[in-house]
Design an enzyme around this catalytic site. Sequence first.
Site, PDB file in Angstrom:
ATOM      1  N   HIS A 128      17.938  -6.205  -4.435  1.00  0.00           N
ATOM      2  CA  HIS A 128      18.672  -6.500  -3.193  1.00  0.00           C
ATOM      3  C   HIS A 128      19.175  -5.262  -2.455  1.00  0.00           C
ATOM      4  CE1 HIS A 128      22.004  -5.751  -5.882  1.00  0.00           C
ATOM      5  NE2 HIS A 128      22.794  -5.665  -4.835  1.00  0.00           N
ATOM      6  N   ARG A 129      19.096  -4.099  -3.097  1.00  0.00           N
ATOM      7  CA  ARG A 129      19.571  -2.886  -2.407  1.00  0.00           C
ATOM      8  C   ARG A 129      18.444  -2.108  -1.735  1.00  0.00           C
ATOM      9  NH1 ARG A 129      23.887   0.034  -6.430  1.00  0.00           N
ATOM     10  NH2 ARG A 129      25.763  -0.853  -5.502  1.00  0.00           N
ATOM     11  N   GLY A 130      17.215  -2.507  -1.982  1.00  0.00           N
ATOM     12  CA  GLY A 130      16.076  -1.773  -1.433  1.00  0.00           C
ATOM     13  C   GLY A 130      15.775  -2.162   0.001  1.00  0.00           C
ATOM     14  N   LEU A 131      14.742  -1.552   0.546  1.00  0.00           N
ATOM     15  CA  LEU A 131      14.320  -1.815   1.933  1.00  0.00           C
ATOM     16  C   LEU A 131      14.073  -3.313   2.139  1.00  0.00           C
ATOM     17  CD1 LEU A 131      13.128  -0.713   4.701  1.00  0.00           C
ATOM     18  CD2 LEU A 131      10.937  -0.558   3.524  1.00  0.00           C
ATOM     19  N   SER A 149       1.323  -5.686  -1.837  1.00  0.00           N
ATOM     20  CA  SER A 149       1.175  -4.614  -0.854  1.00  0.00           C
ATOM     21  C   SER A 149      -0.264  -4.614  -0.339  1.00  0.00           C
ATOM     22  CB  SER A 149       1.462  -3.279  -1.536  1.00  0.00           C
ATOM     23  OG  SER A 149       0.942  -2.210  -0.787  1.00  0.00           O
ATOM     24  N   SER A 150      -0.452  -4.112   0.884  1.00  0.00           N
ATOM     25  CA  SER A 150      -1.810  -4.065   1.439  1.00  0.00           C
ATOM     26  C   SER A 150      -2.700  -3.075   0.700  1.00  0.00           C
ATOM     27  CB  SER A 150      -1.762  -3.713   2.933  1.00  0.00           C
ATOM     28  OG  SER A 150      -1.141  -2.469   3.124  1.00  0.00           O
ATOM     29  N   CYS A 151      -2.122  -2.210  -0.145  1.00  0.00           N
ATOM     30  CA  CYS A 151      -2.950  -1.232  -0.871  1.00  0.00           C
ATOM     31  C   CYS A 151      -3.690  -1.859  -2.052  1.00  0.00           C
ATOM     32  CB  CYS A 151      -2.136  -0.025  -1.306  1.00  0.00           C
ATOM     33  SG  CYS A 151      -1.045  -0.384  -2.659  1.00  0.00           S
ATOM     34  N   TYR A 210      -0.329   1.956  -8.575  1.00  0.00           N
ATOM     35  CA  TYR A 210       0.559   0.988  -7.916  1.00  0.00           C
ATOM     36  C   TYR A 210      -0.223  -0.284  -7.581  1.00  0.00           C
ATOM     37  CZ  TYR A 210       3.703  -0.833  -4.277  1.00  0.00           C
ATOM     38  OH  TYR A 210       4.534  -1.621  -3.519  1.00  0.00           O
ATOM     39  N   LYS A 249       0.331  -4.179  -8.855  1.00  0.00           N
ATOM     40  CA  LYS A 249       0.553  -5.299  -7.924  1.00  0.00           C
ATOM     41  C   LYS A 249      -0.526  -6.381  -8.081  1.00  0.00           C
ATOM     42  CE  LYS A 249       4.336  -4.129  -5.810  1.00  0.00           C
ATOM     43  NZ  LYS A 249       5.532  -4.986  -5.954  1.00  0.00           N
ATOM     44  N   PRO A 283       2.468  -7.703   2.167  1.00  0.00           N
ATOM     45  CA  PRO A 283       2.867  -7.087   3.428  1.00  0.00           C
ATOM     46  C   PRO A 283       2.108  -5.792   3.704  1.00  0.00           C
ATOM     47  CG  PRO A 283       4.582  -6.773   1.776  1.00  0.00           C
ATOM     48  CD  PRO A 283       3.438  -7.484   1.109  1.00  0.00           C
ATOM     49  N   HIS A 309       7.558   7.185   2.760  1.00  0.00           N
ATOM     50  CA  HIS A 309       6.372   6.822   3.538  1.00  0.00           C
ATOM     51  C   HIS A 309       6.395   7.590   4.856  1.00  0.00           C
ATOM     52  CE1 HIS A 309       6.461   3.291   0.799  1.00  0.00           C
ATOM     53  NE2 HIS A 309       5.162   3.466   0.853  1.00  0.00           N
ATOM     54  N   TRP A 339       1.286  15.634   7.611  1.00  0.00           N
ATOM     55  CA  TRP A 339       0.311  15.703   6.513  1.00  0.00           C
ATOM     56  C   TRP A 339      -1.029  15.112   6.946  1.00  0.00           C
ATOM     57  CZ3 TRP A 339       3.586  13.201   2.002  1.00  0.00           C
ATOM     58  CH2 TRP A 339       4.657  14.038   1.709  1.00  0.00           C
ATOM     59  N   ARG A 396      -2.839   2.990  10.384  1.00  0.00           N
ATOM     60  CA  ARG A 396      -1.960   2.127   9.603  1.00  0.00           C
ATOM     61  C   ARG A 396      -1.335   1.077  10.512  1.00  0.00           C
ATOM     62  NH1 ARG A 396      -4.270   4.534   6.275  1.00  0.00           N
ATOM     63  NH2 ARG A 396      -3.496   5.726   4.500  1.00  0.00           N
TER      64      ARG A 396
HETATM   65  O1  GFB Z   1       3.017   6.148   4.508  1.00  0.00           O
HETATM   66  P1  GFB Z   1       2.145   6.904   3.588  1.00  0.00           P
HETATM   67  O2  GFB Z   1       2.830   7.837   2.647  1.00  0.00           O
HETATM   68  O3  GFB Z   1       1.309   5.913   2.716  1.00  0.00           O
HETATM   69  O4  GFB Z   1       1.108   7.774   4.453  1.00  0.00           O
HETATM   70  P2  GFB Z   1      -0.130   5.175   2.663  1.00  0.00           P
HETATM   71  C1  GFB Z   1       0.379   7.246   5.505  1.00  0.00           C
HETATM   72  C2  GFB Z   1      -0.415   8.340   6.212  1.00  0.00           C
HETATM   73  O5  GFB Z   1       0.508   9.205   6.889  1.00  0.00           O
HETATM   74  C3  GFB Z   1      -1.242   9.235   5.290  1.00  0.00           C
HETATM   75  C4  GFB Z   1       0.194  10.554   6.621  1.00  0.00           C
HETATM   76  O6  GFB Z   1      -2.472   9.518   5.920  1.00  0.00           O
HETATM   77  C5  GFB Z   1      -0.394  10.509   5.202  1.00  0.00           C
HETATM   78  O7  GFB Z   1      -1.146  11.675   4.933  1.00  0.00           O
HETATM   79  N1  GFB Z   1       1.383  11.405   6.774  1.00  0.00           N
HETATM   80  C6  GFB Z   1       1.521  12.374   7.722  1.00  0.00           C
HETATM   81  C7  GFB Z   1       2.491  11.417   6.016  1.00  0.00           C
HETATM   82  N2  GFB Z   1       2.700  13.000   7.572  1.00  0.00           N
HETATM   83  C8  GFB Z   1       3.329  12.423   6.520  1.00  0.00           C
HETATM   84  C9  GFB Z   1       4.597  12.652   5.888  1.00  0.00           C
HETATM   85  O8  GFB Z   1       5.365  13.539   6.256  1.00  0.00           O
HETATM   86  N3  GFB Z   1       4.901  11.824   4.845  1.00  0.00           N
HETATM   87  C10 GFB Z   1       4.059  10.840   4.411  1.00  0.00           C
HETATM   88  N4  GFB Z   1       4.447  10.052   3.384  1.00  0.00           N
HETATM   89  N5  GFB Z   1       2.852  10.631   4.974  1.00  0.00           N
HETATM   90  C11 GFB Z   1       1.072   4.032   0.711  1.00  0.00           C
HETATM   91  C12 GFB Z   1       0.844   3.878  -0.753  1.00  0.00           C
HETATM   92  O9  GFB Z   1      -0.061   4.572   1.220  1.00  0.00           O
HETATM   93  O10 GFB Z   1       1.260   2.795   1.383  1.00  0.00           O
HETATM   94  C13 GFB Z   1       1.757   2.949  -1.382  1.00  0.00           C
HETATM   95  O11 GFB Z   1       0.849   5.145  -1.368  1.00  0.00           O
HETATM   96  C14 GFB Z   1       2.092   1.719  -0.555  1.00  0.00           C
HETATM   97  O12 GFB Z   1       1.154   2.552  -2.574  1.00  0.00           O
HETATM   98  C15 GFB Z   1       2.255   1.995   0.919  1.00  0.00           C
HETATM   99  O13 GFB Z   1       1.111   0.755  -0.719  1.00  0.00           O
HETATM  100  C16 GFB Z   1       2.307   0.719   1.748  1.00  0.00           C
HETATM  101  O14 GFB Z   1      -0.205   4.088   3.679  1.00  0.00           O
HETATM  102  O15 GFB Z   1      -1.266   6.157   2.688  1.00  0.00           O
END
Ligand code: GFB
Length: 310
Positions: A12-15, A108-110, A137, A141, A164, A180, A203, A210
């Site tokens: 309940h404390r998470g996103l 998760s969609s992954c 992960y 799931k 989601p 994320h 990155w 997405r």
């Molecule tokens: O949101 P994100 O970490 O997760 O990264 P995924 C999405 C895209 O954003 C990737 C880019 O292509 C990253 O390289 N990106 C650019 C960045 N700059 C940044 C930054 O500063 N931080 C981050 N985090 N990303 C996750 C999964 O995948 O999605 C989990 O690892 C989960 O398991 C989640 O399912 C929904 O969408 O790639």
Amino acid sequence: MDKHAKIYIAGHRGLVGSAILHKLIHHSYTNIIYRTSQELDLCNQDGVKNFFAAEEPEYVFVAAAKVGGILENHTYPANFIYNNIMIQSNIIHAAYQYKVKKLLFLGSSCIYPRLAPQPIKEEYLLTGELEDTNASYAIAKIAGIKMCQGYNRQYGTNFISIMPTNLYGPHDNFDLTSSHVLPALIRKFHEAKINHLPSVEIWGTGKPRREFLHVDDLADACLFLMKEYEENGPINVGVGKDISIRELAKLIATVVGYPGEILYNPAMPDGTPRKLLDISKLEALGWNSKIKLQDGINSTYHWYLNTLEV
Ligand code: GFB
């Protein structure tokens, strides 16, 4: 689910869990229970069993999970597979033992194959290779979905699974290594703005696409599906539109008011090239998201600013 039903929100404390809690309170549910991780370690099977024996919840939202962005998933695969399998197995099994009327498991969609056709339909599950950066992960799931389906078939339980897309909103993690992309970019652009930095580094190549769903919309969908969805297979929850990371970065820079340059670091992983969910099953039931991406980013930025002032 009547307004006095005993409802347990795990996490309940998470996103996600905090958004579900607010949604249930807003809809006048009066008997909601939860525990902090200090009070109840969800990886501890006896602890979870004793909690269910004492409380006997009627409905359960499984929003507790070990989550993180692309780098965190890639760096700590053991933590992601261990914690998620333990948390969800303990809760789902206890929910069966203590006769929970209905349980909603969040995936998760992954979970879908890395190169699944777009938009991704529910039936594409287990038809191809997973994305390597988050395979641990995803496997955890997928185990949760199969556990719900298996318990329904063998024990006649009513455990549903919802998938989601990428989420964002208040109570997200803004840590620059474990978060994320959306909260990370809000923070990066904000810090660059106040420190008058000439550029911000993103990155990867910026080319991956997405789909982003505000967590208040997800909470609304969770409540809706807890009432309306009874099928044994998973159901996708998304907005039906995606955006490139490059476009997302520009949008966040505009909302934050950062005028500088956006640089890309291709040495960092891109992850899955595209992850757009097919939401026709959800739409056919009569649910649609309401929060527009720009509005959601704006309110999330203001929530983040408030946390800095506290
Ligand atoms: O949101 P994100 O970490 O997760 O990264 P995924 C999405 C895209 O954003 C990737 C880019 O292509 C990253 O390289 N990106 C650019 C960045 N700059 C940044 C930054 O500063 N931080 C981050 N985090 N990303 C996750 C999964 O995948 O999605 C989990 O690892 C989960 O398991 C989640 O399912 C929904 O969408 O790639």
